[in-house]
Design an enzyme around this catalytic site. Structure first.
Site, PDB file in Angstrom:
ATOM      1  N   LYS A  16      88.734 -17.090  31.715  1.00 60.78           N
ATOM      2  CA  LYS A  16      89.500 -16.791  32.934  1.00 60.78           C
ATOM      3  C   LYS A  16      90.558 -15.773  32.533  1.00 60.78           C
ATOM      4  CE  LYS A  16      92.754 -17.203  35.288  1.00 60.78           C
ATOM      5  NZ  LYS A  16      93.555 -16.020  35.723  1.00 60.78           N
ATOM      6  N   GLU A  53      99.286 -20.481  22.675  1.00 61.06           N
ATOM      7  CA  GLU A  53     100.023 -19.347  22.118  1.00 61.06           C
ATOM      8  C   GLU A  53     100.941 -18.857  23.230  1.00 61.06           C
ATOM      9  OE1 GLU A  53      97.223 -16.651  20.271  1.00 61.06           O
ATOM     10  OE2 GLU A  53      96.884 -18.123  18.708  1.00 61.06           O
ATOM     11  N   CYS A  72     104.156 -10.403  22.715  1.00 61.88           N
ATOM     12  CA  CYS A  72     104.678 -11.753  22.466  1.00 61.88           C
ATOM     13  C   CYS A  72     105.536 -11.782  21.207  1.00 61.88           C
ATOM     14  CB  CYS A  72     103.541 -12.761  22.355  1.00 61.88           C
ATOM     15  SG  CYS A  72     102.320 -12.323  21.113  1.00 61.88           S
ATOM     16  N   GLU A  82     113.020 -14.711  27.412  1.00 65.77           N
ATOM     17  CA  GLU A  82     112.004 -13.690  27.158  1.00 65.77           C
ATOM     18  C   GLU A  82     111.957 -12.717  28.339  1.00 65.77           C
ATOM     19  OE1 GLU A  82     107.769 -14.728  27.322  1.00 65.77           O
ATOM     20  OE2 GLU A  82     107.481 -13.561  25.496  1.00 65.77           O
TER      21      GLU A  82
END
Ligand code: NAD
Length: 518
Positions: A191, A266, A300, A398
């Site tokens: 997906k 992750e 990331c 973030e």
């Protein structure tokens, strides 16, 4: 190939774009069962260029059924590792041979600079090559208890792996999951992220050409809360490998709990780069510029907090800001572009809101908004805030864009406290020429991965993953193989059967030689 550049927006539109994007289930391209679609936009014009099938539970059910049949009845899980490896190498060959086209489509769909998209396409090929090699070299443990037992590990694929991926480097991150899941004999339902479905739609053709059996790879496009959610909650999907935001990871964790699924997470990051006064300053500046502005800052492992020792702080900030101002913002398809367009206007708004917050929390020394000459599209100038306190939102949260916070420190202890003082723990970058400090600091920092005097240069054999809110479990090298397989322990008695005997004595004595009374 004809190329068109929109005169209004500067957007480069690749030739031969698909007229719509479909799912791929059981070896066939299909629309959603309810016929629904969603808009896909390109980040330079922010106009819809294609519509993609919007998968829901029924589509996921069909994809899982196809993957399940391929797992229970098909050849893939039963092939020799060498046979699977050959298919994986062919996949790598095909990806390499199409790297320019892949990069062109990825750059158009995601806004990544073309040169960096090309690097990601090549890395995708490398991921397949790496796991193709790893499974043929794979050895499993055998243990001998002299005269009593031989015990060995029977490693088995698990079943249908659900792979859910983000939009920041879509094709590469998909390959990071597809390659080990397939190498180990599982079948998959992918997906991909709804912002960037274009490159994922190429996998089906690549896999068909490489000879992957029908039903082994299935793709369902759609929104996370529909297609992603249905995949997480499907009882026939024992594994979910997810890459994305920490809060999505928390939700998936909770949704998967009733099914006790294997999860690999992750997640997000707010990684520190710590620059000590004895560091090679030229290298540290180059690396920390690249560390947060490459991939548009949508990375990331971005070193989005730079901690700088006080004696070099002013010089560092001045030189860093000057260099950040020279970073080339440009149209994603242009070879000289270093920072392209952020993926989507929603993400652009989020990043810009942090730029505004930053103005109240730190000292703006570079960037600070839309760069001159780019009146439309999701362009953000590389933005640098200095003197950012540890409780600032731009220090803690973030941002996932080309925005960096710089903070001074006086002692190693203070640097460590600052480095560890956020909820994330993905990566850390340490710049010092003091050997003892380098190792002591690296070992104490709360990060899944540390680079010493280096940018983020990956070795695919090493563990990849974060601690704290940055993830759960590690992939990379054998850890990926471990995640995608069951390790069944098989025990064989040698010689005489070693049994405490029950039920043969009138007054049994307690047995003292049961070695593991569980
Ligand atoms: P996201 O969490 O919004 O979405 C990721 C994927 O999850 C998408 O495919 C989305 O459709 C799906 N999803 C969303 N809600 C879901 C739900 N309820 N159930 C199932 N699936 C759902 O993340 P994003 O915005 O696409 O990606 C950016 C994030 O990814 C950043 O936080 C970044 O740090 C992180 N990231 C982490 C790594 C890593 O290796 N640690 C690598 C790349 C990106």
């Amino acid at each position: 190939m004809t190329r068109t550049v929109s005169a209004v927006t500067g957007a480069h539109v690749p030739a031969d774009l698909p007229d719509h994007i479909r799912h791929y289930i059981g070896g066939a391209f299909v629309d959603s069962i309810d016929g629904d679609t969603f808009d896909v936009i390109d980040p330079v014009s922010n106009e819809t260029y294609v519509r993609a099938a919007a998968g829901r539970k029924a589509d996921i059910d069909a994809a899982v059924a196809a993957a399940r049949t391929a797992f229970t009845d098909g050849p893939w899980p039963r092939l020799l590792p060498r046979e699977r490896s050959r298919v994986l190498h062919r996949i790598a060959d095909i990806v390499e041979s199409r790297d320019a086209r892949l990069a062109e489509l990825e750059s158009f769909d995601s806004g990544l600079p073309i040169t960096q998209a090309l690097g990601q396409a090549r890395r995708a090929a490398e991921n397949f090559r790496f796991f193709a090699d790893l499974i043929v070299a794979q050895a499993d443990d055998t243990y001998k208890v002299p005269d009593r037992q031989i015990n060995y590990v029977n490693r088995k694929p698990i079943g249908v792996a659900g792979l859910i991926t983000p939009w920041n480097t879509p094709f590469m991150l998909e390959s990071w999951k597809l390659a080990p899941a397939l190498a180990t004999g599982n079948t998959v339902v992918l997906k991909p992220a709804e912002f960037t479905p274009l490159s994922a739609s190429l996998w089906a053709g690549i896999f068909e050409e490489a000879g992957l059996p029908e039903g082994v790879f299935n793709l369902v496009n759609g929104l996370g809360e529909d297609a992603g959610d249905a995949l997480v909650k499907h009882p026939d999907v024992p594994l979910i490998s997810f890459t994305g935001e920490s809060r999505t990871g928390q939700l998936i964790f909770a949704n998967a709990a009733p099914y006790l699924k294997g999860l690999s997470m992750e997640l997000g990051g707010k990684s520190p780069a710590i620059v000590f006064a004895d560091a090679d300053l030229d290298a540290a500046i180059d690396a920390t510029i690249f560390g947060v502005f490459s991939l548009n800052g949508e990375r990331c492992t971005a070193g989005s907090r730079i901690l700088v020792e006080r004696p070099i702080y002013d010089e560092f900030v001045e030189r860093y800001a000057a260099q950040a101002k020279r970073v080339v913002v440009g149209y994603p398809h242009e070879a000289g572009t270093e920072v392209g367009a952020l993926v989507h206007p929603e993400h652009y708004d989020k990043v810009m809101s942090y730029v505004e917050i930053g103005r109240t929390e730190g000292r703006l020394v570079a960037g600070g908004g839309r760069p001159a000459g780019f009146e439309t599209g999701n362009f953000v100038a590389p933005t640098v805030f200095a003197d950012v306190p540890a409780d600032a939102r731009i220090f803690q949260e973030e941002i996932f864009g080309p925005v960096v916070a710089i903070t001074p420190f006086d002692t190693d202890a203070e640097a460590l406290e600052l480095a560890n003082g956020v909820k994330y723990g993905l990566a850390a970058y340490v710049w010092t020429n003091d050997l003892k400090r380098a190792h002591n600091f690296s070992q104490a920092v709360e990060a899944g991965m540390v680079w010493l005097n280096s940018n983020n240069v990956r070795d695919l054999r090493t563990p990849f993953g974060g601690v704290k809110a940055s993830g759960l479990g590690h992939e990379g090298g054998y850890r990926s193989i471990d995640f995608y397989t069951d390790q069944q322990a098989v025990h064989i008695t040698l010689g005489k059967v070693h049994n405490p005997t029950f039920g043969k004595q009138e007054h049994p004595e307690p047995s003292l030689d049961d070695p593991d009374p569980r």
